[in-house]
Design a protein around this motif. Sequence first.
Motif, PDB file in Angstrom:
ATOM      1  N   MET A 138      71.273  51.863  67.606  1.00  0.00           N
ATOM      2  CA  MET A 138      70.687  51.544  68.903  1.00  0.00           C
ATOM      3  C   MET A 138      71.750  51.536  69.998  1.00  0.00           C
ATOM      4  SD  MET A 138      67.953  48.521  67.992  1.00  0.00           S
ATOM      5  CE  MET A 138      67.492  48.340  69.720  1.00  0.00           C
ATOM      6  N   SER A 139      71.360  52.050  71.175  1.00  0.00           N
ATOM      7  CA  SER A 139      72.253  51.993  72.327  1.00  0.00           C
ATOM      8  C   SER A 139      72.151  50.654  73.038  1.00  0.00           C
ATOM      9  CB  SER A 139      71.924  53.119  73.311  1.00  0.00           C
ATOM     10  OG  SER A 139      70.575  53.035  73.746  1.00  0.00           O
ATOM     11  N   GLU A 140      71.116  49.872  72.718  1.00  0.00           N
ATOM     12  CA  GLU A 140      70.976  48.532  73.269  1.00  0.00           C
ATOM     13  C   GLU A 140      71.700  47.522  72.386  1.00  0.00           C
ATOM     14  OE1 GLU A 140      68.420  50.446  72.565  1.00  0.00           O
ATOM     15  OE2 GLU A 140      67.496  50.984  74.478  1.00  0.00           O
ATOM     16  N   ALA A 141      72.177  46.476  73.018  1.00  0.00           N
ATOM     17  CA  ALA A 141      72.801  45.376  72.278  1.00  0.00           C
ATOM     18  C   ALA A 141      71.713  44.403  71.841  1.00  0.00           C
ATOM     19  CB  ALA A 141      73.828  44.663  73.143  1.00  0.00           C
ATOM     20  N   VAL A 142      71.710  44.054  70.555  1.00  0.00           N
ATOM     21  CA  VAL A 142      70.688  43.171  70.002  1.00  0.00           C
ATOM     22  C   VAL A 142      71.379  41.994  69.314  1.00  0.00           C
ATOM     23  CG1 VAL A 142      68.715  42.965  68.447  1.00  0.00           C
ATOM     24  CG2 VAL A 142      69.128  45.116  69.653  1.00  0.00           C
ATOM     25  N   VAL A 143      70.954  40.786  69.676  1.00  0.00           N
ATOM     26  CA  VAL A 143      71.504  39.569  69.073  1.00  0.00           C
ATOM     27  C   VAL A 143      70.338  38.657  68.714  1.00  0.00           C
ATOM     28  CG1 VAL A 143      73.048  37.595  69.352  1.00  0.00           C
ATOM     29  CG2 VAL A 143      73.566  39.745  70.513  1.00  0.00           C
ATOM     30  N   ILE A 178      74.591  32.380  66.308  1.00  0.00           N
ATOM     31  CA  ILE A 178      74.363  33.805  66.078  1.00  0.00           C
ATOM     32  C   ILE A 178      74.007  34.043  64.614  1.00  0.00           C
ATOM     33  CG2 ILE A 178      75.400  36.100  66.137  1.00  0.00           C
ATOM     34  CD1 ILE A 178      77.186  35.148  68.387  1.00  0.00           C
ATOM     35  N   LEU A 179      72.886  34.717  64.386  1.00  0.00           N
ATOM     36  CA  LEU A 179      72.472  35.105  63.043  1.00  0.00           C
ATOM     37  C   LEU A 179      72.765  36.569  62.775  1.00  0.00           C
ATOM     38  CD1 LEU A 179      68.996  33.300  62.873  1.00  0.00           C
ATOM     39  CD2 LEU A 179      71.209  32.473  62.053  1.00  0.00           C
ATOM     40  N   VAL A 180      72.417  37.431  63.725  1.00  0.00           N
ATOM     41  CA  VAL A 180      72.613  38.878  63.582  1.00  0.00           C
ATOM     42  C   VAL A 180      73.065  39.432  64.921  1.00  0.00           C
ATOM     43  CG1 VAL A 180      71.529  41.089  63.049  1.00  0.00           C
ATOM     44  CG2 VAL A 180      70.820  39.054  61.807  1.00  0.00           C
ATOM     45  N   ALA A 181      73.996  40.380  64.878  1.00  0.00           N
ATOM     46  CA  ALA A 181      74.427  41.095  66.076  1.00  0.00           C
ATOM     47  C   ALA A 181      74.786  42.516  65.680  1.00  0.00           C
ATOM     48  CB  ALA A 181      75.613  40.406  66.740  1.00  0.00           C
ATOM     49  N   MET A 218      76.725  47.377  68.999  1.00  0.00           N
ATOM     50  CA  MET A 218      76.748  47.445  70.461  1.00  0.00           C
ATOM     51  C   MET A 218      76.887  46.050  71.073  1.00  0.00           C
ATOM     52  SD  MET A 218      76.853  49.204  73.159  1.00  0.00           S
ATOM     53  CE  MET A 218      76.512  50.834  72.489  1.00  0.00           C
ATOM     54  N   ALA A 219      76.242  45.054  70.471  1.00  0.00           N
ATOM     55  CA  ALA A 219      76.380  43.679  70.957  1.00  0.00           C
ATOM     56  C   ALA A 219      77.808  43.181  70.751  1.00  0.00           C
ATOM     57  CB  ALA A 219      75.379  42.771  70.252  1.00  0.00           C
ATOM     58  N   GLU A 220      78.393  43.510  69.622  1.00  0.00           N
ATOM     59  CA  GLU A 220      79.781  43.109  69.375  1.00  0.00           C
ATOM     60  C   GLU A 220      80.711  43.693  70.432  1.00  0.00           C
ATOM     61  OE1 GLU A 220      80.595  44.460  65.467  1.00  0.00           O
ATOM     62  OE2 GLU A 220      79.338  42.951  64.462  1.00  0.00           O
ATOM     63  N   LYS A 221      80.459  44.960  70.790  1.00  0.00           N
ATOM     64  CA  LYS A 221      81.302  45.609  71.796  1.00  0.00           C
ATOM     65  C   LYS A 221      81.059  45.038  73.183  1.00  0.00           C
ATOM     66  CE  LYS A 221      82.177  50.153  73.871  1.00  0.00           C
ATOM     67  NZ  LYS A 221      81.809  51.603  73.839  1.00  0.00           N
ATOM     68  N   VAL A 269      67.691  38.523  71.687  1.00  0.00           N
ATOM     69  CA  VAL A 269      68.241  38.970  72.969  1.00  0.00           C
ATOM     70  C   VAL A 269      68.492  40.473  72.878  1.00  0.00           C
ATOM     71  CG1 VAL A 269      70.101  38.698  74.642  1.00  0.00           C
ATOM     72  CG2 VAL A 269      69.352  36.740  73.282  1.00  0.00           C
ATOM     73  N   VAL A 270      67.946  41.219  73.836  1.00  0.00           N
ATOM     74  CA  VAL A 270      68.175  42.657  73.935  1.00  0.00           C
ATOM     75  C   VAL A 270      68.817  42.929  75.289  1.00  0.00           C
ATOM     76  CG1 VAL A 270      67.148  44.952  73.913  1.00  0.00           C
ATOM     77  CG2 VAL A 270      66.196  43.162  72.463  1.00  0.00           C
ATOM     78  N   MET A 271      69.968  43.594  75.270  1.00  0.00           N
ATOM     79  CA  MET A 271      70.706  43.882  76.501  1.00  0.00           C
ATOM     80  C   MET A 271      70.995  45.373  76.598  1.00  0.00           C
ATOM     81  SD  MET A 271      73.431  40.722  76.490  1.00  0.00           S
ATOM     82  CE  MET A 271      73.846  41.049  74.775  1.00  0.00           C
TER      83      MET A 271
END
Length: 458
Positions: free
Chosen positions: A125-130, A138-141, A144-147, A218-220
């Motif tokens: 995914m190009s979106e960041a998901v947390v 935080i359970l899952v990231a 892209m979210a890490e970056k 959370v989707v960014m």
Amino acid sequence: MKEPLSLRHDFWQVFATYTFLLIVGIGGVWMALHFLSPSDDVAGTRRGLALAGLVSMVIGFGVASWVRAWIRDDLERSRNEILQTLEAEDSAVPEELGDSVKELRKKVSQLETDKARLSVLLGAMSEAVVMLDGLERILVANPMAEKLLGLTSPYSKRRLGEVTQMKRLTDIVSDVLWRQTATITEVDWPASHNDIRHLWVSVAPITSDDKDPAGVVVVMYDVTRLRRLERVRRDFVANVSHELRTPIATIQSSAETLLMDGMDVGPIGVEFVETIHRQSGRMGQIVEDLLTLSRLEAAGEELAMQNVEILVVAQDVLERFRPVAQKNGVSLEIEVPEDLPPVQAEPRALQQILANLVENGLKYTPEGGQVIIRATRRDSDVVITVEDNGIGISPEHVHRVFERFYRVDTGRSREVGGTGLGLAIAKHLVRRLGGDIVLESQPQKGSKFKFWLPAHEP
């Protein structure tokens, strides 16, 4: 079949017999050797007794061996019978247990497959998901979210505020967890000293089976590049519009001078000059609308909000368009209660909104139709409706009419004129005033443009 307790009883009974025979044999030999006198005549007797004892002992051993063999065979038969009985009674249990184990293995395999697919999906995914739990841990990231957030391992089970400096995001997450209502917003985040990132953020709550809050997702999406391109486009349109304003005004004034001075240019020349004057006026209106839209999109100009009487503004707008309405055979009406409270708005902005909507209604309402401005109170807002009974709009076009230059029917739009920017300007103005606008329409039944603004509370 003998019970296990009976088998043990028979074994000890035979064992006692065997032991008794062995003791008797040994005792007989010992007595013969030690208690008889050692004479020659008696020596034979002693040897006979010893031989008898030995024979007794051999016989005892033989009988004991036979009894032991019989007991072993009987025990073996009993054991086999017991095992066969148990297998016959419990044959159904291992089969059911086997089916349960197979089903469990199947489900575990399916879960592992789903987990692998989810991991691949999140990684692509190009979106960041947390995903966070109810304590904002935080359970899952995904990568892209890490970056984007600068997460470094180990970050699992750590609170979001501990691993990122994006305070605005943590505030949004806390608010969603508290209110249990999804939200979508845009956040400006200074990733570095000279780098401001624009993030589109969507936060949605997760609830458990018992309706208790279980966390949020959370989707960014980084829209920095889009915002920069939008700014370049907006600046380009504004600059070009400014550059076009002067030459278009010169052309229009020159054509108007030719028409007013009554110069002898012949019938064809007059027709050409009228066309130049009409089209230059249209071009000038497009330029003005583009400049207005650019100012609204830039959001740099602060609107002077004040209490505005809707009835007064509506009457001014209808008086402005009444000559056009009478020419087209369309009636203009107002339905606004006298006790309706004023709205919080900027007078010129509200006037332009109503003017654009009324003008749109007049363009697409045939002779004998009507355009009505209505206003009603709804909770803390005032809902304003501009309704016509014109040609209407098909459902597939309803969600696009507020786009700039969008035309439902390009052929008819050329006939009625217009810039294609009026509804886009109306939408931007309504949102700048803190409201929103929607369209309800059916083909051949007319259209209703509804927008709402906050009412003034005395």
